[in-house]
Design an enzyme around this catalytic site. Structure first.
Site, PDB file in Angstrom:
ATOM      1  N   GLY A 197     142.265  53.105 -24.075  1.00  0.00           N
ATOM      2  CA  GLY A 197     142.357  51.666 -23.789  1.00  0.00           C
ATOM      3  C   GLY A 197     143.340  50.988 -24.718  1.00  0.00           C
ATOM      4  N   VAL A 198     144.511  50.626 -24.151  1.00  0.00           N
ATOM      5  CA  VAL A 198     145.519  49.942 -24.984  1.00  0.00           C
ATOM      6  C   VAL A 198     145.800  48.556 -24.398  1.00  0.00           C
ATOM      7  CG1 VAL A 198     146.554  51.955 -26.092  1.00  0.00           C
ATOM      8  CG2 VAL A 198     147.349  51.278 -23.826  1.00  0.00           C
ATOM      9  N   GLY A 199     144.723  47.790 -24.264  1.00  0.00           N
ATOM     10  CA  GLY A 199     144.846  46.394 -23.824  1.00  0.00           C
ATOM     11  C   GLY A 199     145.132  45.530 -25.040  1.00  0.00           C
ATOM     12  N   LYS A 243     126.406  36.142 -24.385  1.00  0.00           N
ATOM     13  CA  LYS A 243     127.580  36.658 -23.669  1.00  0.00           C
ATOM     14  C   LYS A 243     127.576  36.074 -22.266  1.00  0.00           C
ATOM     15  CE  LYS A 243     130.917  39.758 -24.315  1.00  0.00           C
ATOM     16  NZ  LYS A 243     131.684  39.974 -25.545  1.00  0.00           N
ATOM     17  N   VAL A 300     143.328  44.564 -27.701  1.00  0.00           N
ATOM     18  CA  VAL A 300     142.950  45.093 -29.013  1.00  0.00           C
ATOM     19  C   VAL A 300     143.616  46.454 -29.253  1.00  0.00           C
ATOM     20  CG1 VAL A 300     141.060  45.790 -30.515  1.00  0.00           C
ATOM     21  CG2 VAL A 300     140.723  43.920 -28.898  1.00  0.00           C
TER      22      VAL A 300
HETATM   23  P1  NAD Z   1     141.556  44.318 -22.480  1.00  0.00           P
HETATM   24  O1  NAD Z   1     141.039  44.030 -21.123  1.00  0.00           O
HETATM   25  O2  NAD Z   1     142.736  43.590 -22.963  1.00  0.00           O
HETATM   26  O3  NAD Z   1     141.845  45.871 -22.646  1.00  0.00           O
HETATM   27  C1  NAD Z   1     141.023  46.860 -22.137  1.00  0.00           C
HETATM   28  C2  NAD Z   1     141.946  47.970 -21.687  1.00  0.00           C
HETATM   29  O4  NAD Z   1     141.159  49.085 -21.303  1.00  0.00           O
HETATM   30  C3  NAD Z   1     142.807  47.581 -20.484  1.00  0.00           C
HETATM   31  O5  NAD Z   1     144.164  47.864 -20.757  1.00  0.00           O
HETATM   32  C4  NAD Z   1     142.258  48.444 -19.357  1.00  0.00           C
HETATM   33  O6  NAD Z   1     143.239  48.812 -18.419  1.00  0.00           O
HETATM   34  C5  NAD Z   1     141.740  49.631 -20.128  1.00  0.00           C
HETATM   35  N1  NAD Z   1     140.750  50.432 -19.440  1.00  0.00           N
HETATM   36  C6  NAD Z   1     139.759  50.023 -18.606  1.00  0.00           C
HETATM   37  N2  NAD Z   1     139.046  51.081 -18.175  1.00  0.00           N
HETATM   38  C7  NAD Z   1     139.597  52.173 -18.776  1.00  0.00           C
HETATM   39  C8  NAD Z   1     139.311  53.552 -18.743  1.00  0.00           C
HETATM   40  N3  NAD Z   1     138.311  54.041 -17.993  1.00  0.00           N
HETATM   41  N4  NAD Z   1     140.056  54.386 -19.499  1.00  0.00           N
HETATM   42  C9  NAD Z   1     141.069  53.916 -20.254  1.00  0.00           C
HETATM   43  N5  NAD Z   1     141.400  52.620 -20.297  1.00  0.00           N
HETATM   44  C10 NAD Z   1     140.677  51.764 -19.574  1.00  0.00           C
HETATM   45  O7  NAD Z   1     140.291  44.108 -23.470  1.00  0.00           O
HETATM   46  P2  NAD Z   1     140.321  43.972 -25.040  1.00  0.00           P
HETATM   47  O8  NAD Z   1     140.212  42.537 -25.380  1.00  0.00           O
HETATM   48  O9  NAD Z   1     141.433  44.792 -25.598  1.00  0.00           O
HETATM   49  O10 NAD Z   1     138.926  44.632 -25.420  1.00  0.00           O
HETATM   50  C11 NAD Z   1     138.769  46.034 -25.443  1.00  0.00           C
HETATM   51  C12 NAD Z   1     137.326  46.375 -25.831  1.00  0.00           C
HETATM   52  O11 NAD Z   1     137.033  45.827 -27.114  1.00  0.00           O
HETATM   53  C13 NAD Z   1     136.268  45.796 -24.897  1.00  0.00           C
HETATM   54  O12 NAD Z   1     135.173  46.679 -24.838  1.00  0.00           O
HETATM   55  C14 NAD Z   1     135.827  44.517 -25.594  1.00  0.00           C
HETATM   56  O13 NAD Z   1     134.529  44.119 -25.248  1.00  0.00           O
HETATM   57  C15 NAD Z   1     135.898  44.977 -27.034  1.00  0.00           C
HETATM   58  N6  NAD Z   1     136.067  43.886 -27.964  1.00  0.00           N
HETATM   59  C16 NAD Z   1     137.134  43.049 -27.836  1.00  0.00           C
HETATM   60  C17 NAD Z   1     137.289  42.025 -28.752  1.00  0.00           C
HETATM   61  C18 NAD Z   1     138.482  41.105 -28.681  1.00  0.00           C
HETATM   62  O14 NAD Z   1     138.725  40.379 -29.663  1.00  0.00           O
HETATM   63  N7  NAD Z   1     139.244  41.101 -27.613  1.00  0.00           N
HETATM   64  C19 NAD Z   1     136.346  41.837 -29.770  1.00  0.00           C
HETATM   65  C20 NAD Z   1     135.284  42.736 -29.877  1.00  0.00           C
HETATM   66  C21 NAD Z   1     135.146  43.751 -28.965  1.00  0.00           C
END
Ligand code: NAD
Length: 360
Positions: A182-184, A80, A186
């Site tokens: 968390g609605v980013g 990572k 994923v």
């Molecule tokens: P992202 O940055 O697009 O979304 C994360 C979201 O969480 C953001 O909208 C952010 O504002 C929100 N957030 C941050 N702190 C918060 C809190 N305290 N309470 C509520 N919301 C909060 O990231 P992502 O790519 O959607 O990934 C989300 C999670 O999934 C991460 O932990 C990442 O490591 C994990 N993950 C992602 C992938 C991928 O393909 N993107 C794969 C495996 C694991």
């Protein structure tokens, strides 16, 4: 704990500090284990409060990647990268942004393929295109498999259905109440899939625009990031950052199932994973259920084929069910069942390398 003691305890191979005074790049790459293949893991950009936090995060995340690849049956090790900074700020200055990501690319290149990078929190496929200017060891580009997030979301959706099947006897989502933190990238894609099948959603995010976007599409109820832990629901799906199952939240959860995308969901696996088991809650191990994105980018290494990738991600359903069944039959927490699954594959494959092949 002293860093070398920590590396010894958990079997880490390498930790690399990166610094580029001109672009402001400041980060750490961690390679946990390369028994199965090159260490693959995304790059996270985050404003860590302390350097210690960043080191601890990258090391935990890298170890999770080793287990994720092993459980998913991929020939990859775990690694990572974390970069200390603000991703939104970085995108404001295009010249600095290019220098920043190219400097990072050169560090990745210097590792000769021991580490392969991709997106994670705070990075985009376009950032990876800049990294690609300096190294071949980057996946998830806009021109190849693209953003892994929809694939991760699809795997989590399949994993949630597996948990429902094992607890409620049916994998149907109609009327199932799901709270998503968390609605980013994923989380939002997951909401779409769950909403399409009639799940009732409650969502929270620190970013107001993100929650509004998802609410408009799915009719989800919005609550504050702290209140999400108290929501009366069937499934709690952590899709923001890690360590959200901790001493504070454990007693507040109403859900019977915990299944989400976030890495390192359990603040302390031994403590909180065991407590969840004792409380009769079903926890879908994070690195098993969120492997969809990794499975998809891995396809790039062997010749990208979306159908083959989706078929491989579908298997998350069976894998999660297998873990839950094993957990019930042996009265073992699911996190431990998954750890054993990962360790078994790594040990088995380590031994095949002892067979000598002339001129290899
Ligand atoms: P992202 O940055 O697009 O979304 C994360 C979201 O969480 C953001 O909208 C952010 O504002 C929100 N957030 C941050 N702190 C918060 C809190 N305290 N309470 C509520 N919301 C909060 O990231 P992502 O790519 O959607 O990934 C989300 C999670 O999934 C991460 O932990 C990442 O490591 C994990 N993950 C992602 C992938 C991928 O393909 N993107 C794969 C495996 C694991």
């Amino acid at each position: 704990m002293n860093k070398f003691d920590y590396m010894q305890k958990y079997g880490y191979e390498q930790v690399i500090y990166m610094h580029d005074r001109y672009s402001g790049l400041k980060g750490i790459i961690c390679i946990h284990n390369t028994t199965l293949g090159p260490a693959l893991g995304g790059t996270r950009v985050w404003e860590y409060e302390t350097e210690e936090d960043a080191v601890y995060d990258v090391m935990r995340l890298a170890r999770g990647m080793t287990k994720k690849a092993a459980c998913a049956g991929l020939n990859l090790g775990g690694g990572k990268a974390v970069i200390i900074g603000n991703s939104k700020q970085l995108r404001k200055d295009t010249v600095r942004r290019e220098a920043f990501w190219r400097a990072f690319g050169r560090y990745v290149e210097s590792l000769g393929g021991r580490y392969i990078t991709a997106e994670d929190v705070g990075t985009t496929p376009d950032d990876m295109s800049l990294v690609r200017m300096e190294t071949d060891h980057v996946l998830g580009l806009p021109t190849t498999s693209g953003d892994p997030s929809p694939f991760t979301a699809y795997g989590v959706y399949k994993g949630i259905k597996a948990c429902l099947k094992e607890t409620m006897g049916s994998s149907k989502l109609e009327g199932v109440r799901i709270a998503i933190s968390g609605v980013g990238h994923v989380g939002a894609a997951l909401c779409d899939l769950l909403h399409e099948e009639g799940a009732i959603l409650t969502i929270a995010d620190i970013d107001e625009e993100s929650v509004k976007r998802v609410q408009e599409k799915t009719g989800a109820t919005i609550v504050s990031p702290q209140a999400i832990y108290d929501v009366d629901c069937d499934v709690f799906s952590p899709c923001a950052l890690g360590a959200v199952i901790n001493d504070d939240t454990l007693g507040r959860l109403k859900a019977k199932i915990i299944a989400g995308a976030a890495n390192n969901v359990l603040s302390d696996s031994a403590i909180h994973g065991t407590k969840l088991h004792e409380m009769g809650l079903i926890y879908a191990p994070d690195y098993v259920i969120n492997a969809g994105g990794l499975i998809n980018v891995y396809q790039e290494k062997i010749g990208y084929n979306k159908e083959a990738s989706m078929r491989a991600i579908d298997q998350i359903y069976d894998r999660v069910r297998e873990i839950i069944v094993e957990s019930k039959t042996t009265n073992t927490p699911t996190y431990l069942v998954a750890d054993c699954m990962a360790e078994r594959r790594i040990e088995m494959m380590r031994n095949i390398n002892s067979i000598h092949i002339p001129n290899e």
